[in-house]
Design a protein around this motif. Structure first.
Motif, PDB file in Angstrom:
ATOM      1  N   VAL A 266       0.847  -1.197   0.000  1.00 60.33           N
ATOM      2  CA  VAL A 266       0.000   0.000   0.000  1.00 60.33           C
ATOM      3  C   VAL A 266       0.878   1.241   0.000  1.00 60.33           C
ATOM      4  O   VAL A 266       1.733   1.425   0.886  1.00 60.33           O
ATOM      5  CB  VAL A 266      -0.936   0.019   1.222  1.00 60.33           C
ATOM      6  CG1 VAL A 266      -1.705   1.332   1.273  1.00 60.33           C
ATOM      7  CG2 VAL A 266      -1.896  -1.155   1.165  1.00 60.33           C
ATOM      8  N   THR A 269      -3.621   6.223   0.489  1.00 59.50           N
ATOM      9  CA  THR A 269      -5.054   6.273   0.147  1.00 59.50           C
ATOM     10  C   THR A 269      -5.448   7.694  -0.219  1.00 59.50           C
ATOM     11  O   THR A 269      -4.959   8.670   0.361  1.00 59.50           O
ATOM     12  CB  THR A 269      -5.936   5.802   1.317  1.00 59.50           C
ATOM     13  OG1 THR A 269      -5.695   6.643   2.441  1.00 59.50           O
ATOM     14  CG2 THR A 269      -5.639   4.364   1.675  1.00 59.50           C
ATOM     15  N   ASN A 271      -8.765  10.006  -0.431  1.00 59.41           N
ATOM     16  CA  ASN A 271     -10.179  10.034  -0.038  1.00 59.41           C
ATOM     17  C   ASN A 271     -10.875  11.253  -0.632  1.00 59.41           C
ATOM     18  O   ASN A 271     -10.451  12.391  -0.439  1.00 59.41           O
ATOM     19  CB  ASN A 271     -10.307  10.043   1.488  1.00 59.41           C
ATOM     20  CG  ASN A 271      -9.590  11.208   2.126  1.00 59.41           C
ATOM     21  OD1 ASN A 271      -8.428  11.438   1.836  1.00 59.41           O
ATOM     22  ND2 ASN A 271     -10.290  11.941   2.977  1.00 59.41           N
ATOM     23  N   TRP A 284     -12.918   4.449  -8.392  1.00 60.30           N
ATOM     24  CA  TRP A 284     -11.629   5.116  -8.533  1.00 60.30           C
ATOM     25  C   TRP A 284     -10.883   4.609  -9.771  1.00 60.30           C
ATOM     26  O   TRP A 284     -10.896   3.420 -10.087  1.00 60.30           O
ATOM     27  CB  TRP A 284     -10.748   4.848  -7.303  1.00 60.30           C
ATOM     28  CG  TRP A 284     -11.455   5.142  -6.032  1.00 60.30           C
ATOM     29  CD1 TRP A 284     -12.310   4.336  -5.347  1.00 60.30           C
ATOM     30  CD2 TRP A 284     -11.385   6.354  -5.300  1.00 60.30           C
ATOM     31  NE1 TRP A 284     -12.774   4.958  -4.231  1.00 60.30           N
ATOM     32  CE2 TRP A 284     -12.221   6.218  -4.155  1.00 60.30           C
ATOM     33  CE3 TRP A 284     -10.688   7.555  -5.458  1.00 60.30           C
ATOM     34  CZ2 TRP A 284     -12.377   7.217  -3.213  1.00 60.30           C
ATOM     35  CZ3 TRP A 284     -10.835   8.561  -4.519  1.00 60.30           C
ATOM     36  CH2 TRP A 284     -11.686   8.388  -3.419  1.00 60.30           C
ATOM     37  N   ILE A 299      -4.776   1.350  -8.566  1.00 62.72           N
ATOM     38  CA  ILE A 299      -5.672   1.791  -7.489  1.00 62.72           C
ATOM     39  C   ILE A 299      -6.872   0.872  -7.454  1.00 62.72           C
ATOM     40  O   ILE A 299      -7.414   0.498  -8.514  1.00 62.72           O
ATOM     41  CB  ILE A 299      -6.117   3.267  -7.678  1.00 62.72           C
ATOM     42  CG1 ILE A 299      -6.859   3.770  -6.441  1.00 62.72           C
ATOM     43  CG2 ILE A 299      -6.945   3.457  -8.926  1.00 62.72           C
ATOM     44  CD1 ILE A 299      -7.070   5.272  -6.420  1.00 62.72           C
ATOM     45  N   THR A 303     -12.779   0.516  -3.158  1.00 63.74           N
ATOM     46  CA  THR A 303     -12.508   0.105  -1.787  1.00 63.74           C
ATOM     47  C   THR A 303     -13.309   0.975  -0.837  1.00 63.74           C
ATOM     48  O   THR A 303     -13.417   2.180  -1.012  1.00 63.74           O
ATOM     49  CB  THR A 303     -11.017   0.258  -1.464  1.00 63.74           C
ATOM     50  OG1 THR A 303     -10.276  -0.461  -2.433  1.00 63.74           O
ATOM     51  CG2 THR A 303     -10.698  -0.267  -0.081  1.00 63.74           C
ATOM     52  N   ASP A 321     -15.410   6.001   1.289  1.00 63.71           N
ATOM     53  CA  ASP A 321     -14.614   5.384   0.238  1.00 63.71           C
ATOM     54  C   ASP A 321     -13.213   5.970   0.189  1.00 63.71           C
ATOM     55  O   ASP A 321     -13.034   7.187   0.272  1.00 63.71           O
ATOM     56  CB  ASP A 321     -15.308   5.565  -1.117  1.00 63.71           C
ATOM     57  CG  ASP A 321     -16.452   4.601  -1.284  1.00 63.71           C
ATOM     58  OD1 ASP A 321     -16.260   3.593  -1.963  1.00 63.71           O
ATOM     59  OD2 ASP A 321     -17.522   4.873  -0.716  1.00 63.71           O
ATOM     60  N   PHE A 322     -12.274   5.091   0.038  1.00 59.99           N
ATOM     61  CA  PHE A 322     -10.877   5.485  -0.124  1.00 59.99           C
ATOM     62  C   PHE A 322     -10.328   4.775  -1.357  1.00 59.99           C
ATOM     63  O   PHE A 322     -10.542   3.574  -1.557  1.00 59.99           O
ATOM     64  CB  PHE A 322     -10.039   5.098   1.092  1.00 59.99           C
ATOM     65  CG  PHE A 322     -10.489   5.742   2.366  1.00 59.99           C
ATOM     66  CD1 PHE A 322     -10.056   7.015   2.685  1.00 59.99           C
ATOM     67  CD2 PHE A 322     -11.337   5.078   3.240  1.00 59.99           C
ATOM     68  CE1 PHE A 322     -10.469   7.617   3.863  1.00 59.99           C
ATOM     69  CE2 PHE A 322     -11.756   5.672   4.413  1.00 59.99           C
ATOM     70  CZ  PHE A 322     -11.309   6.952   4.731  1.00 59.99           C
ATOM     71  N   ILE A 324      -7.312   3.185  -2.664  1.00 56.65           N
ATOM     72  CA  ILE A 324      -6.051   2.663  -2.116  1.00 56.65           C
ATOM     73  C   ILE A 324      -5.082   2.397  -3.272  1.00 56.65           C
ATOM     74  O   ILE A 324      -5.354   1.554  -4.137  1.00 56.65           O
ATOM     75  CB  ILE A 324      -6.289   1.383  -1.302  1.00 56.65           C
ATOM     76  CG1 ILE A 324      -7.249   1.681  -0.135  1.00 56.65           C
ATOM     77  CG2 ILE A 324      -4.965   0.831  -0.786  1.00 56.65           C
ATOM     78  CD1 ILE A 324      -7.550   0.475   0.723  1.00 56.65           C
ATOM     79  N   LYS A 326      -1.626   0.986  -4.724  1.00 57.55           N
ATOM     80  CA  LYS A 326      -0.699  -0.096  -4.389  1.00 57.55           C
ATOM     81  C   LYS A 326       0.373  -0.235  -5.481  1.00 57.55           C
ATOM     82  O   LYS A 326       0.198   0.230  -6.622  1.00 57.55           O
ATOM     83  CB  LYS A 326      -1.461  -1.421  -4.235  1.00 57.55           C
ATOM     84  CG  LYS A 326      -2.435  -1.433  -3.075  1.00 57.55           C
ATOM     85  CD  LYS A 326      -3.102  -2.792  -2.934  1.00 57.55           C
ATOM     86  CE  LYS A 326      -4.061  -2.823  -1.746  1.00 57.55           C
ATOM     87  NZ  LYS A 326      -4.720  -4.149  -1.585  1.00 57.55           N
TER      88      LYS A 326
END
Length: 380
Positions: A266, A269, A271, A284, A299, A303, A321-322, A324, A326
């Motif tokens: 990760v 994030t 938001n 996203w 992303i 999530t 909602d975020f 994330i 990676k």
């Protein structure tokens, strides 16, 4: 009668007396006479119950042994007269507003003796008085309106056209009073018996409104001006549907990640906030070409962190909602030490009927700095 007889012209006249008895035979030669003709104009209320005594006409007959009887000269709907007493009573409730019931009645009463040889008549005038005995009447007791939350301020929703069957003012003069729940207090007004939106606009996107199942309940009391006043109630239910009004928004972000981070690590994030209901229901994506070749990051598209919220009597599952971000492929600081990404959040299902053409989105700039290998950094 006593009759005396006496001799005339004599020194000692003689005399005598006699008695004559006259027996007078009764003959029916007198007509009845009404005794209370001064009270022949009466005002009575329309709501007097069946059997109510409204007048008593009395007549006398000077003939010995004659009995007076009474009758109406004509037929008068709603009234009856007792043949022996002269009592006039109501045979059924009178209604001032009934067009078949005269508001003024002229009752002609005849008094007659035993053999109907003689009679007399009297005129009784009865005027019906209006009473506030009718409730206001509206075409409907309940109105249900469905409108979108974007309906303009001042838009008429319901026009109340109520009436009152009472025949005279103020019993048939109506006034309207709007009663609102606290949540609807500034959202509706009543002007000239028309319910309008305003002064504040409708808003679907509220936890408190969700507790009311997204509907406003308005109570209108319709009252007449009689004494005592009579009141009817009209309920107006305004169902509000959602509309996609607000685009997701956020600020810029900066993250740091070690160059030796494993795939799936990760990075950070992002938001966004979307105030349209359902709140923060977002998808996203990363846009632009500044992710490296091959792409170094990805992303997760939807999530969410969820929690249960209870508001008044309504429970629902809210999500914050975020996006994330990676690691997708191996990083190399010596090749590229910084990436500037554009992240887009697109709202979902914010219209009552989902339509991709009405979806709104917002973007954010995300800067990712690639740090020196974490193991090497620890040995320096």
């Amino acid at each position: 009668m006593v009759v005396a007889v006496k001799e005339k012209g004599k020194a000692n006249p003689g005399s005598c007396t006699g008695t004559i008895t006259l027996n007078i035979q009764n003959v029916n030669d007198e007509a009845p006479v009404f005794l209370n003709t001064s009270d022949t104009h009466l005002n009575i209320s329309e709501n007097l119950p069946f059997g109510t005594l409204v007048a008593r006409l009395t007549a006398a007959d000077r003939d010995i042994g004659d009995t007076v009887h009474y009758e109406f000269v004509g037929s008068y709907r709603g009234f009856t007269i007792n043949a022996d007493t002269g009592d006039i009573t109501i045979t059924f409730p009178l209604d001032y507003e009934d067009p078949t019931v005269p508001q003024t009645r002229m009752l002609e009463v005849r008094a007659f003796d035993n053999d109907r040889q003689h009679s007399a008549t009297a005129l009784l005038i009865i005027t019906l008085q209006d009473v506030n005995d009718n409730f206001p009447l509206c075409p409907q007791d309940i109105y249900v309106k469905e409108v979108t939350e974007t309906i303009p301020i001042g838009t008429p929703l319901v026009t109340l056209i109520c009436g009152d069957k009472d025949g005279t003012a103020p019993s048939n003069s109506l006034s309207y009073t709007l009663t609102l729940e606290n949540f609807s207090n500034e959202t509706f007004t009543l002007e000239d018996h028309v319910i309008k939106v305003g002064p504040e606009p409708l808003n679907y996107d509220s936890v408190a409104f969700a507790a009311l199942q997204f509907k406003h309940t308005l109570i209108v009391q319709v009252s007449d001006g009689g004494t005592p006043s009579l009141t009817s109630t009209v309920t107006v239910i305004v169902k509000v549907t959602r509309a996609n009004e607000i685009a997701p928004h956020t600020g810029t972000k900066t993250f740091n990640v070690f160059e030796n981070s494993k795939i799936g690590t990760v990075v950070g994030t992002v938001n966004f906030t979307d105030e349209d209901w359902p709140i923060n229901n977002l998808k996203w994506t990363i846009i632009g070409d500044n992710m490296g070749d091959p792409p170094r990051f990805y992303i997760e598209s939807n999530t969410a962190v969820q929690d249960n919220i209870t508001c008044l009597t309504y429970s629902y599952k809210a999500s914050w909602d975020f996006g994330i971000i990676k690691v997708l492929n191996a990083l190399d600081r010596e090749t590229k030490y910084q990436y500037v990404l554009r992240v887009r959040a697109t709202d979902l299902d914010n219209d009552i009927e989902p339509d991709p053409k009405r979806q709104k989105s917002g973007t954010s700039t995300v800067t990712i700095n690639i740090l020196v290998n974490e193991t090497l950094l620890g040995t320096v």
